[in-house]
Design an enzyme around this catalytic site. Sequence first.
Site, PDB file in Angstrom:
ATOM      1  N   ASP A  65       0.882  -1.162   0.000  1.00 39.55           N
ATOM      2  CA  ASP A  65       0.000   0.000   0.000  1.00 39.55           C
ATOM      3  C   ASP A  65       0.922   1.216   0.000  1.00 39.55           C
ATOM      4  O   ASP A  65       1.707   1.402   0.936  1.00 39.55           O
ATOM      5  CB  ASP A  65      -0.876  -0.015   1.243  1.00 39.55           C
ATOM      6  CG  ASP A  65      -1.814   1.174   1.332  1.00 39.55           C
ATOM      7  OD1 ASP A  65      -1.597   2.176   0.606  1.00 39.55           O
ATOM      8  OD2 ASP A  65      -2.756   1.131   2.146  1.00 39.55           O
ATOM      9  N   TYR A 159      -8.574  16.053  -6.686  1.00 40.51           N
ATOM     10  CA  TYR A 159      -7.776  15.253  -7.623  1.00 40.51           C
ATOM     11  C   TYR A 159      -6.957  16.155  -8.533  1.00 40.51           C
ATOM     12  O   TYR A 159      -5.759  15.940  -8.740  1.00 40.51           O
ATOM     13  CB  TYR A 159      -8.695  14.356  -8.448  1.00 40.51           C
ATOM     14  CG  TYR A 159      -7.980  13.523  -9.499  1.00 40.51           C
ATOM     15  CD1 TYR A 159      -7.340  12.346  -9.153  1.00 40.51           C
ATOM     16  CD2 TYR A 159      -7.945  13.934 -10.829  1.00 40.51           C
ATOM     17  CE1 TYR A 159      -6.679  11.585 -10.104  1.00 40.51           C
ATOM     18  CE2 TYR A 159      -7.289  13.183 -11.790  1.00 40.51           C
ATOM     19  CZ  TYR A 159      -6.651  12.011 -11.425  1.00 40.51           C
ATOM     20  OH  TYR A 159      -5.991  11.267 -12.382  1.00 40.51           O
ATOM     21  N   LYS A 163      -2.749  16.382  -8.888  1.00 41.23           N
ATOM     22  CA  LYS A 163      -2.000  16.124 -10.113  1.00 41.23           C
ATOM     23  C   LYS A 163      -1.209  17.353 -10.551  1.00 41.23           C
ATOM     24  O   LYS A 163      -0.097  17.223 -11.089  1.00 41.23           O
ATOM     25  CB  LYS A 163      -2.942  15.649 -11.213  1.00 41.23           C
ATOM     26  CG  LYS A 163      -3.521  14.255 -10.956  1.00 41.23           C
ATOM     27  CD  LYS A 163      -2.427  13.212 -10.785  1.00 41.23           C
ATOM     28  CE  LYS A 163      -2.974  11.802 -10.663  1.00 41.23           C
ATOM     29  NZ  LYS A 163      -1.901  10.777 -10.552  1.00 41.23           N
TER      30      LYS A 163
END
Length: 254
Positions: A65, A159, A163
């Site tokens: 993970d 998100y 990025k």
Amino acid sequence: MSLSMFRLDGKVALITGGNRGIGLAIAQLFVEAGASCLLTSRSETDALHALLAAHPDRVAWHRADVNAEDAPEAMVGAALDRFGRLDVLVNNAGIADNGDFHDFDDARLKRIMDTNLIAPFRIARAAIRPMLDQGGGAIVNIGSISGHVANTPQLQVAYNASKAAVHQMSRVMAFEYAARGIRVNALAPGYVVSDMTAGGIARPEWNRIWTENTPMGRFAQPEEMASCALFLASDAASFVTGAVLVADGGYTTH
């Protein structure tokens, strides 16, 4: 330059999220190009097992993970233990989450940032150390066109922010390590057929808007992103560092 510059013979790559989608496609192409690969993911897939069975000498898998505290050192250590060196890191693992900004709670925000930004930061930090000892290497951080635009119709500010941060992290890393033989670039895919986009592709309205906003009028296949990653990882990109390679079918042209 010859076509051999695109090969990865004798090189070792660590690819996170290598069990499906873009990560698996990158691994398959890297192996075809001559690399040995350590793939990491939280789960196994039939496609992963097939790649391991086809290339038992050059492909290994490490369950991890990326958000685990010991994950970076464990991943890099597994690559070094199995193959003796580390030449390429592909920070591919990531997650997406949509929702109104005013309702996006702290737990969801933390999950996005931890997985998409903090984990790649920590994994790259661990991978750079053996690369410095070897005198060079290449890092490919998977960003997104979402780091450049406001997507529609889905709302995904967290998100997109994660990025955009990956893109800037890549640029600054590239500046810091260029003189020490380590190239760092980001790949910014557009809409790619994958588990992450499957839900949106299945929704007629989202599908229509996504394809209409892409001048090429279609979704990319994971293999099309893999070829971009191969270029950035190979000696064919020997003078490319600090770049964000956009592969989006023209989405960001308007």
